[in-house]
Design an enzyme around this catalytic site. Structure first.
Site, mmCIF file in Angstrom:
data_model
loop_
_atom_site.group_PDB
_atom_site.id
_atom_site.type_symbol
_atom_site.label_atom_id
_atom_site.label_comp_id
_atom_site.label_asym_id
_atom_site.label_seq_id
_atom_site.Cartn_x
_atom_site.Cartn_y
_atom_site.Cartn_z
ATOM 1 N N SER A 11 60.977 42.007 -16.283
ATOM 2 C CA SER A 11 62.113 42.668 -16.672
ATOM 3 C C SER A 11 62.830 43.379 -15.724
ATOM 4 O O SER A 11 62.466 43.887 -14.634
ATOM 5 C CB SER A 11 61.484 43.623 -17.716
ATOM 6 O OG SER A 11 62.418 44.949 -18.037
ATOM 7 N N TYR B 168 55.329 50.260 -19.461
ATOM 8 C CA TYR B 168 55.839 49.103 -19.509
ATOM 9 C C TYR B 168 56.689 48.985 -18.183
ATOM 10 O O TYR B 168 56.582 47.684 -17.384
ATOM 11 C CB TYR B 168 56.946 49.007 -20.585
ATOM 12 C CG TYR B 168 57.762 47.738 -20.823
ATOM 13 C CD1 TYR B 168 57.329 46.473 -21.517
ATOM 14 C CD2 TYR B 168 59.104 47.543 -20.111
ATOM 15 C CE1 TYR B 168 57.976 45.152 -21.606
ATOM 16 C CE2 TYR B 168 59.835 46.278 -20.247
ATOM 17 C CZ TYR B 168 59.094 45.390 -21.034
ATOM 18 O OH TYR B 168 59.829 44.062 -21.108
ATOM 19 N N LYS C 16 55.812 45.631 -15.352
ATOM 20 C CA LYS C 16 56.988 44.652 -14.938
ATOM 21 C C LYS C 16 57.166 44.909 -13.710
ATOM 22 O O LYS C 16 57.481 43.692 -12.908
ATOM 23 C CB LYS C 16 58.116 44.968 -15.910
ATOM 24 C CG LYS C 16 57.869 44.452 -17.432
ATOM 25 C CD LYS C 16 57.386 43.163 -17.533
ATOM 26 C CE LYS C 16 57.542 42.793 -18.981
ATOM 27 N NZ LYS C 16 57.147 41.422 -19.555
HETATM 28 N N1 LIG Z 1 63.499 41.720 -25.527
HETATM 29 C C1 LIG Z 1 63.970 42.467 -24.643
HETATM 30 O O1 LIG Z 1 64.784 43.269 -24.483
HETATM 31 C C2 LIG Z 1 63.403 42.208 -23.030
HETATM 32 C C3 LIG Z 1 63.740 42.501 -21.913
HETATM 33 C C4 LIG Z 1 63.368 42.592 -20.786
HETATM 34 C C5 LIG Z 1 62.044 41.582 -20.584
HETATM 35 N N2 LIG Z 1 61.457 41.009 -21.736
HETATM 36 C C6 LIG Z 1 60.375 40.396 -21.952
HETATM 37 O O2 LIG Z 1 60.546 39.115 -22.270
HETATM 38 C C7 LIG Z 1 59.322 38.644 -22.637
HETATM 39 C C8 LIG Z 1 59.646 38.085 -24.108
HETATM 40 O O3 LIG Z 1 60.101 39.076 -24.774
HETATM 41 P P1 LIG Z 1 60.743 38.848 -26.532
HETATM 42 O O4 LIG Z 1 61.929 39.833 -26.746
HETATM 43 O O5 LIG Z 1 60.996 37.568 -26.786
HETATM 44 O O6 LIG Z 1 59.540 39.494 -27.381
HETATM 45 P P2 LIG Z 1 58.871 38.952 -28.907
HETATM 46 O O7 LIG Z 1 58.159 39.954 -29.393
HETATM 47 O O8 LIG Z 1 59.773 38.287 -30.026
HETATM 48 O O9 LIG Z 1 57.944 37.650 -28.275
HETATM 49 C C9 LIG Z 1 56.900 37.849 -27.618
HETATM 50 C C10 LIG Z 1 56.004 36.704 -28.005
HETATM 51 O O10 LIG Z 1 54.586 36.969 -26.888
HETATM 52 C C11 LIG Z 1 53.599 36.953 -28.021
HETATM 53 N N3 LIG Z 1 52.454 37.557 -27.453
HETATM 54 C C12 LIG Z 1 52.456 39.177 -27.479
HETATM 55 N N4 LIG Z 1 51.214 39.393 -27.106
HETATM 56 C C13 LIG Z 1 50.325 38.388 -26.720
HETATM 57 C C14 LIG Z 1 49.303 37.828 -26.218
HETATM 58 N N5 LIG Z 1 48.478 39.085 -25.960
HETATM 59 N N6 LIG Z 1 48.921 36.736 -26.047
HETATM 60 C C15 LIG Z 1 49.616 35.802 -26.116
HETATM 61 N N7 LIG Z 1 50.767 36.061 -26.863
HETATM 62 C C16 LIG Z 1 51.339 37.286 -26.999
HETATM 63 C C17 LIG Z 1 54.076 37.349 -29.374
HETATM 64 O O11 LIG Z 1 53.161 36.800 -30.341
HETATM 65 C C18 LIG Z 1 55.414 36.909 -29.339
HETATM 66 O O12 LIG Z 1 55.546 35.502 -29.865
HETATM 67 C C19 LIG Z 1 58.391 39.801 -22.633
HETATM 68 O O13 LIG Z 1 57.536 39.628 -21.860
HETATM 69 C C20 LIG Z 1 59.205 40.878 -22.588
HETATM 70 O O14 LIG Z 1 58.424 41.733 -22.026
HETATM 71 C C21 LIG Z 1 62.018 41.407 -23.106
#
Ligand SMILES: NC(=O)c1ccc[n+]([C@@H]2O[C@H](COP(=O)([O-])OP(=O)(O)OC[C@H]3O[C@@H](n4cnc5c(N)ncnc54)[C@H](O)[C@@H]3O)[C@@H](O)[C@H]2O)c1
Length: 364
Positions: free
Chosen positions: A255, A270, A274
């Site tokens: 992130s 968080y 990251k």
């Molecule tokens: N959405 C944002 O703004 C954003 C920004 C920067 C980074 N990210 C990173 O991108 C990645 C995906 O984010 P997203 O927005 O698609 O989130 P999301 O919540 O839509 O999807 C995350 C997925 O991870 C799965 N998950 C969570 N904990 C788990 C575990 N312990 N074991 C296995 N699966 C697990 C969930 O079931 C879900 O399907 C994350 O690592 C998040 O930190 C997201």
């Protein structure tokens, strides 16, 4: 998932002219004028504000051969009102066929993931699910989704298989569970062969918790999922790649919060998790280069996914958008191109990188 859909955002363009070409043309005319100026002050005063930019475009003829007569036209240089992006629902997943692949130029072939076995964690929804679809379209041989959510995981795997016709499997795995991960990775090897690519997108976010009030068990849980999970998945998949003597690509979704501190919400845990993922990725890249395994991070900015679709964040989302030069949150498929590139052989000399995709947020 049944309701899953990708939104394709086509940025509004005021002309069909290739932008680099238009820029080159404008640059050339400015430097020609500069050649006739005698001082810096005179040059400054002499800048002509073009209202129209002349363009010359060389197109191939209808048979694809170099065309003989160029097309001349002008484009307006007047500031125009920003065009609303067109949002289109894209339901189809069109896998890359052998016939199409065979006809692709070498550069594009290299940018595909043709024949690769790909494991994607967090692929049940959100960014991971969209990257899984992109890999299916870019030529993957098989896709394995690892996710802790049984229902969504099953639905998303069934949907991806049904739409792409590719072998897709779902493993209900918590990325904190080393034994379950090892068993699942071994099963992927048995089913499809050793993995070529790991995309680690599983992750959670806690935000708006002041450090002084942060519950230490919550803190440990988040670090365990985001950071230890990245380690356990990379270790297991890396071992399978090494055992098969296969080069591979590991993509860790970190992130921008690993490089900056978000505003206005407090989310020290968080951010720390990251930052850990980014440094872990770099360390692994250095260690595993000798095994032909590349490790890179994707660091998204604010993305419009379920993770952020909570009413408590509505007011903050306005601030995030205002601080993003592109004036929007990222779309759920905005990581797809980079994911495919990092998974592909086109990024063969790239390892230990952390690529930020944030609409410009971290520029300010
Ligand atoms: N959405 C944002 O703004 C954003 C920004 C920067 C980074 N990210 C990173 O991108 C990645 C995906 O984010 P997203 O927005 O698609 O989130 P999301 O919540 O839509 O999807 C995350 C997925 O991870 C799965 N998950 C969570 N904990 C788990 C575990 N312990 N074991 C296995 N699966 C697990 C969930 O079931 C879900 O399907 C994350 O690592 C998040 O930190 C997201």
């Amino acid at each position: 998932m049944a309701s899953a859909s990708r939104s394709l955002r086509l940025a509004g363009r005021f002309t069909a002219v290739p932008r680099p070409f238009a820029l080159r043309t404008a640059t050339a005319s400015v430097s020609q004028r500069a050649a006739f100026t005698v001082s810096a002050r005179r040059f400054k005063l002499g800048v002509v504000r073009e209202t129209e930019v002349p363009v010359t475009v060389y197109n191939p003829d209808s048979k694809g051969a170099p065309g003989s007569s160029p097309e001349h036209f002008t484009i307006s240089a007047q500031p125009s009102r920003p065009v609303e992006p067109v949002v289109e629902e894209v339901e189809e997943v069109q896998p890359l066929s052998d016939e199409v692949y065979a006809q692709m130029p070498r550069t594009l072939q290299k940018m595909s993931v043709k024949g690769k076995v790909i494991i994607i964690t967090g692929g049940a929804r959100g960014l991971g699910n969209n990257m899984a679809r992109a890999c299916a379209e870019a030529g993957a041989k098989a896709i394995a989704i690892f996710d802790a959510n049984q229902e969504l995981g099953d639905e998303s795997a069934a949907e991806l298989h049904q739409k792409s016709g590719l072998p897709v499997s779902f493993f209900k795995v918590d990325v904190r569970d080393g034994s379950a991960i090892n068993a699942a990775v071994q099963n992927v090897v048995d089913l499809y062969g050793a993995p070529d690519v790991l995309v680690n997108s599983a992750g959670i976010a806690d935000s708006n918790i002041k450090a002084e009030n942060y519950d230490h068990q919550m803190f440990r849980r988040l670090i365990d999922i985001n950071l230890t999970g990245s380690f356990l998945m990379s270790q297991s998949v890396g071992r399978a790649m090494m055992a098969a003597g296969k080069p591979g690509s590991i993509i860790l979704v970190a992130s921008m919060s690993g490089s900056i501190v978000n505003y206005p919400q407090e989310q020290s845990c968080y951010n720390a998790s990251k930052a850990g993922v980014i440094q872990f990725g770099k360390s692994l890249a250095a260690e595993w280069a000798k095994h032909g395994i590349r490790v890179n991070c994707i660091s998204p900015g604010y993305m419009d996914t379920a993770l952020n679709r909570v009413p408590a964040l509505d007011a903050q989302k306005k601030i995030w958008t205002e601080r993003t030069p592109q004036d929007r949150l990222g779309a759920v498929d905005d990581l797809n191109g980079l994911c495919v590139f990092l998974a592909s052989d086109a990024s063969g000399y790239m390892t230990g990188s952390n690529v930020i995709i944030d609409g410009g947020y971290t520029l300010y």
